[in-house]
Design a protein around this motif. Sequence first.
Motif, PDB file in Angstrom:
ATOM      1  N   THR A  85      34.326  47.110  52.403  1.00 44.46           N
ATOM      2  CA  THR A  85      33.054  47.829  52.308  1.00 44.46           C
ATOM      3  C   THR A  85      32.672  48.106  50.860  1.00 44.46           C
ATOM      4  N   TYR A  98      41.477  59.856  53.178  1.00 44.15           N
ATOM      5  CA  TYR A  98      40.402  59.603  52.216  1.00 44.15           C
ATOM      6  C   TYR A  98      39.089  59.262  52.927  1.00 44.15           C
ATOM      7  N   ASP A 134      34.812  49.656  48.550  1.00 46.33           N
ATOM      8  CA  ASP A 134      35.592  50.733  47.961  1.00 46.33           C
ATOM      9  C   ASP A 134      37.026  50.254  47.740  1.00 46.33           C
ATOM     10  N   LYS A 135      37.358  49.928  46.485  1.00 46.42           N
ATOM     11  CA  LYS A 135      38.689  49.401  46.163  1.00 46.42           C
ATOM     12  C   LYS A 135      39.586  50.450  45.513  1.00 46.42           C
ATOM     13  N   LYS A 136      39.457  51.681  45.967  1.00 42.35           N
ATOM     14  CA  LYS A 136      40.232  52.784  45.410  1.00 42.35           C
ATOM     15  C   LYS A 136      41.734  52.517  45.481  1.00 42.35           C
TER      16      LYS A 136
END
Length: 471
Positions: free
Chosen positions: A360, A416, A362-364
Motif C-alpha cells: 500500500t 501499527y 508504507d515501507k516502515k
Amino acid sequence: MESKEVLLVNCVGEYIVISIQEFNALLTNPFAIHSDTFKLLKCKNFFTDYDLELAIEMLATKLRTRKAFLRNFTSLHMVVLTAHCNGRCDYCHASSSDVAKGPLSQNMRPDVADAVVDMIFMSPSQYIKIEFQGGEPLINWEVLVRIVHRAKKINKTANKKLEFVVCTNMTLLDYDKVKFLMKEGIQISTSLDGPKELHDLHRKMRDGSSSYDKFIENLSIVCRVMEAESVSPLLTITRDHLKRLPEVIDEYIRLGFKGIFLRSLNPYGFAREDLAALGYSMEEFIEAYKEGFDYILQKNRNGVHFVEYFATLILSRILTPFSTGFVDLQFPAGAGISGVIYDYDGCVYPSDEARMLARTGDKKFLLGNVIDNSYEEIFEGNKLKSIISMSCAEVMPGCTSCVYQAYCGSDPVRNYVESGDVMGFRPSSDFCKKNMGIIDFLFKYILENNEQVMDIFWSWITGRSLEDVRL
C-alpha cells in the motif's frame, strides 16, 4: 469461572484458581496461609519460603522452555515468487496484480532468487523451512524449481533440516507439477472457504471461471499422487461466513481434511479497502468462533477426529510448558526472529503482514534488500532490533499485568495498522480482544474439567487419536 473465584497465572504459564477469600488473604500475608492452596502455589513457583536460589533456577528452566523458539533464529523463510495472480480474491491481503496485463514485471528474477537462497542459509538455525508465496507462486514455476535445486545443493554441506511449502490456490497445478512437488518433498498450503457457493463468493478467478471447481479437480490429482497430509487448507472468514461455519466445517470433513483454522479477517490489502462489505466486529467474530468450536467439539464427541488449530495452539500454551511455532503467539514478536519474508524484488520484511503493508506504499518495516544489503545489515540492524524491543509483552502497557500474558503474543505490524504505533493500544486492539475472548472461552472448558472434553483437547495437542489418549 465464577466471579467468586480468581485465576492466577505466573510468568511461565502455570495457573491456579482460588477463592476470592484466599486471594485477599494472599494479598494481606501470603506466607500466613499454611494450606493446600499455598503448597500448590509454591509447587507452581508462585511463591517460595526457602531455598530461593533453587526456586529461581526452576522458574528460569521453565521460562527457557517457553522461550525455546528464540534458539532457532530464523527458521521460517517466506519467498514471494511473484505479485501476480490469476485470481482476484476480494480480501486478498497481498494486493496481487493481474497476470494477464502486461509483462510479468513483478516476478522474482533468477539472480534475486539466488541471492535470497544464499541469505537464507546464513541463518544460524538448524531448521530451515522455505515457504513459497505470491500472488500465485506457480506463475513463476521456473524460479520455484531453481530455488529448490539451489537450496538442496547448498544443504549438502550445510546439513540443515530443510523443508519446503508452497502456498497456492491450486488452480495452476497439473500432473507434472504435482509429481515434482512429491519428488522434492514439498508440502501444499492452500485455501478453502467452504462449499462451492461460499468459496466462489469471494475467491474469484480473473477469467470468471469457478475457483472451487478447479480446486476440486486439482485436489483429486494431488490426492492420487501425494499423501493426503501433504495438503493443508486455510479458511478466511468474511461476514458471509459468520453464520455458516458448520457448513464450512462439514465441507472440510467431506473432503478428508483433519482440521481447520478458524481465522479472522486481517486488515491488509484488498480486505482493508472493502472492510465495510467483508468485515465484522471482533465481538461478532468471537461469537461465531464459539459456535464453530462447539460444533467441532460435538463432531469429536461423535467419533470424528477433527481439530481446530488455533485453539490447539492456545491449549498447548496453557496445558504444556512448551512454546509454539506460531509467530502471532510469541513475544518478543516472531517477526524477524522466527520468520522473515523476501519480496519478489529482494526486499526483506520481518513478517508477511509487513510485506502486505508495503504493497500500500508504507515501507516502515522494510529491513533491506538481498542485493544491496548484507545479512548483518538486515538481521542485526537497528530496524529489527527496535521492532523486537517494542514487542516484549512483559513491558508493554496493558500486557504487563494481563493474566493471559504467558499464553498470548505480540504483533507490532498489526499494532501499527490499528493504532499508528508499533507498541499499540490494548483497549482498542482487535488482536487483544480476539485472543482474550478465545482464551476466556477455552479456560471455561479447562476449569470445567470434563473428562471427555479434556481427552479431545489432549488428542489435538499431541496429534494422537482419542482412543490412544484414553489409553
